[in-house]
Design a protein around this motif. Structure first.
Motif, short mmCIF file in Angstrom:
data_model
loop_
_atom_site.label_atom_id
_atom_site.label_comp_id
_atom_site.label_asym_id
_atom_site.label_seq_id
_atom_site.Cartn_x
_atom_site.Cartn_y
_atom_site.Cartn_z
N ARG A 94 0.87 -1.17 0.00
CA ARG A 94 0.00 0.00 0.00
C ARG A 94 0.91 1.22 0.00
O ARG A 94 1.69 1.40 0.93
CB ARG A 94 -0.92 -0.01 1.21
CG ARG A 94 -1.98 1.09 1.18
CD ARG A 94 -2.90 0.96 2.38
NE ARG A 94 -3.94 1.98 2.37
CZ ARG A 94 -5.10 1.87 1.75
NH1 ARG A 94 -5.37 0.77 1.06
NH2 ARG A 94 -5.99 2.84 1.79
N ARG A 95 0.82 2.03 -1.05
CA ARG A 95 1.77 3.10 -1.31
C ARG A 95 3.18 2.50 -1.37
O ARG A 95 3.46 1.71 -2.24
CB ARG A 95 1.63 4.21 -0.28
CG ARG A 95 0.23 4.88 -0.33
CD ARG A 95 0.15 6.10 0.58
NE ARG A 95 -1.14 6.77 0.43
CZ ARG A 95 -2.20 6.50 1.18
NH1 ARG A 95 -2.11 5.61 2.18
NH2 ARG A 95 -3.34 7.13 0.97
N ARG A 96 4.04 2.83 -0.39
CA ARG A 96 5.40 2.26 -0.42
C ARG A 96 5.60 1.17 0.63
O ARG A 96 6.69 0.62 0.75
CB ARG A 96 6.44 3.37 -0.20
CG ARG A 96 6.42 4.44 -1.26
CD ARG A 96 7.52 5.46 -1.05
NE ARG A 96 7.44 6.54 -2.00
CZ ARG A 96 7.91 6.49 -3.24
NH1 ARG A 96 8.53 5.41 -3.69
NH2 ARG A 96 7.78 7.54 -4.05
N THR A 215 -2.97 1.83 -4.27
CA THR A 215 -2.62 3.25 -4.20
C THR A 215 -1.11 3.44 -4.38
O THR A 215 -0.42 3.93 -3.48
CB THR A 215 -3.06 3.86 -2.86
OG1 THR A 215 -4.35 3.36 -2.50
CG2 THR A 215 -3.13 5.38 -2.96
N PRO A 217 2.40 5.09 -5.13
CA PRO A 217 2.74 6.49 -4.81
C PRO A 217 2.76 7.40 -6.03
O PRO A 217 2.60 8.61 -5.90
CB PRO A 217 4.13 6.39 -4.17
CG PRO A 217 4.67 5.06 -4.60
CD PRO A 217 3.49 4.17 -4.75
N MET A 220 -1.34 8.69 -6.54
CA MET A 220 -1.99 8.77 -5.22
C MET A 220 -3.22 9.66 -5.20
O MET A 220 -3.91 9.72 -4.19
CB MET A 220 -1.00 9.28 -4.17
CG MET A 220 0.01 8.23 -3.75
SD MET A 220 1.12 8.82 -2.46
CE MET A 220 -0.02 9.25 -1.16
#
Length: 550
Positions: A94-96, A215, A217, A220
């Motif tokens: 999730r993201r990074r 999501t 990055p 986003m």
């Protein structure tokens, strides 16, 4: 017309002509059903609308769970791991941040990821060696006529003709002609999700691992932040899916190339690695469930009966389970005459299982895809949502686990000698090593799909002795006599152990690998009652045969 001559063992009737089963549709489900019936000595006519081969599409792949992989390998005789890919692990991000990482091993086998044309090619090759299956290519169904004694189907094309069958199964996909001709409703939701898809050859930072990235990055903001899935295939090929925002915006080649480049750049730390784009497409997911899966001697299976696939659920996996469930029931009806309760149980069992998965996906989808996600409802739910999605992709939990038939009409009543094991009644059995009647050591799943019930005695210590030393000792003679007395043919197997089973536990297993019951010791009356229930109960008068569920 294609007919099959068999020996009728009833009082001096000699040989008789028996109509084959007609299967409409030559996708993976139709091919699987034809092979499964042929393995049980049931002849089939497979009506293939196409030319008899499949166009290679690297971006069109399927994910098979452990039990359906075993089914495919049993039918094709091909070790599909050589043609597909078992992932080394699974990673959720999730993201990074890495939210979850799973390494597959013997305790948690990896799913099999394989190109669909490779799978159908293996099935077609096996059918080409099968004398009981006639494949009619370029044959499009346009008429079905049904009566109590059988089904007649007409196909148009270069060799349009009439076909006579004992039963007919529509495996002809979402726009099923069979379903429409039987006037069966197919309600549900259209375009639940859309994904852009690409197959490409490249190197990613996590070789051999599948990835779910939510999501990312570099995306986003806005409704297109979305979700990306990357799943490896053989020869350095990856299938990558991008969840698209709601709507019907055109997915252009330029947009797909942009997505590929920004995704590879984001995953590789700012530098775009070399890649070869092999295939692209748009995958639209619908959720639909046919009102009926049986109309007399006509049945539906696979995408003709249900559509699902959002949140990682695999529609083909369920379609193959349809074929496995239906094959042994049709085989018994073909060999011994229609047994209505047994044939009706196909719709009850399979429709209930698929409906549960659809219901679970529809309930979770608004929470995962809504503006606030699960965070609006459950503290710490970012990790929980990743767990839900992982379960769907890996075939676990309510989104992905194989269905059980605990409430099946084929379940026996409560038996005095019933004992618990780790597999609940109605669930798929665990694959263990067993000793067959000829003394050979085989896997339990290798004995499935032959039309016979399986009776497994759990007897620790038997694996180190030759069969001749224990086959006539202890409880074996009494159990063998009880198995011989069952209402249909059953195979007696012996296992050193089974999860949760004590010594001398006796397991009764259906031909499709679902547990009927576990008994403590040899109990002939209980074993007979359970077997009779699993076969649909006492057969009704022949005059009632063929009426079916309307």
């Amino acid at each position: 017309m294609f007919t099959y001559v068999t020996q009728d063992n009833t009082a001096g009737r000699g040989r008789r002509a028996v109509d084959p089963v007609i299967i409409v549709g030559a996708g993976p489900v139709g091919l699987t059903l034809a092979l499964a019936l042929a393995r049980q000595e049931v002849p089939c006519v497979l009506l293939d609308e196409g030319p008899g081969k499949d166009e290679p599409r690297p971006a069109r792949t399927v994910v098979l769970q452990e039990d359906t992989t075993a089914l495919m390998e049993r039918l094709t005789g091909v070790p599909l791991a050589d043609a597909g890919f078992h992932w080394a692990g699974w990673r959720s991000m999730r993201r990074r941040q890495v939210m979850r990482e799973i390494t597959f091993d013997d305790s948690e086998p990896a799913p099999l990821h394989i190109a669909q044309h490779v799978l159908t090619g293996a099935l077609r090759a096996a059918l080409a060696r099968e004398p009981l299956v006639k494949v009619a290519v370029n044959s499009r169904l346009d008429t079905i006529e049904q009566e109590t004694s059988g089904v007649t189907a007409h196909t148009r094309g270069p060799k349009g003709t009439w076909w006579r069958g004992s039963f007919l199964v529509g495996c002809d996909g979402p726009r099923s002609t069979v379903r429409k001709l039987q006037d069966i409703r197919f309600p549900g939701r259209t375009a639940v999700e859309r994904h852009a898809v690409a197959a490409l050859r490249t190197e990613l930072p996590w070789p051999d691992q599948a990835l779910l990235h939510r999501t990312p990055p570099w995306r986003m903001s806005g409704p297109s932040a979305g979700e990306i899935t990357a799943r490896p295939l053989p020869d350095g090929v990856w299938r990558v899916d991008w969840l698209l925002p709601p709507g019907k915006d055109l997915v252009t080649p330029e947009m797909l190339v942009t997505r590929v480049r920004e995704t590879l750049t984001g995953w590789s730390g700012g530098t775009t690695p070399p890649y070869e784009l092999l295939d692209t497409g748009v995958h639209t997911i619908h959720h639909r469930l046919a009102r009926r899966w049986r109309a007399g001697r006509v049945f539906l299976a696979g995408d003709a009966a249900h559509l699902l696939g959002t949140l990682g659920t695999q529609g083909l996996d369920e379609g193959l389970r349809d074929a496995d469930n239906l094959a042994w029931k049709l085989a018994l009806a073909w060999h011994h005459g229609p047994h209505e309760a047994l044939l009706d149980s196909y719709q009850t069992e399979r429709r209930t299982a698929v409906a549960a998965r659809l219901r679970a996906a529809d309930q979770v989808l608004p929470l995962l895809r809504g503006g606030g996600g699960l965070r609006s409802y459950v503290p710490g739910s970012a990790r929980g949502s990743d767990a839900l999605l992982t379960d769907g992709h890996l075939g676990r939990g309510p989104l992905g686990a194989p269905g059980t038939y605990a409430d099946s009409p084929l379940a026996p009543p409560r038996l005095e000698g019933e004992v618990p094991v780790d597999t609940p009644p109605g669930a798929p059995v665990t694959d263990v090593r067993v000793t067959a009647e000829d003394g050979s050591f085989v896997r339990l799943r290798d004995r499935l799909g032959r039309g016979a019930l399986l009776v497994v005695l759990v007897a620790p210590g038997t694996g180190v002795w030759e069969r001749k030393h224990w086959v006539s000792a202890g409880i074996m003679p009494r159990l063998a006599a009880a198995v011989t007395a069952l209402p249909r043919h059953a195979e007696l197997l012996v296992a050193e152990s089974y999860p949760g089973a004590a010594a001398h536990t006796v397991l009764l297993i259906r031909p499709d690998g679902h547990l009927v019951t576990a008994l403590g010791g040899v109990r002939p009356a209980d074993l007979y009652a359970a077997a009779e229930a699993a076969l649909g109960g006492p057969a009704k008068a022949a005059a009632e045969a063929g009426t079916g569920a309307r």
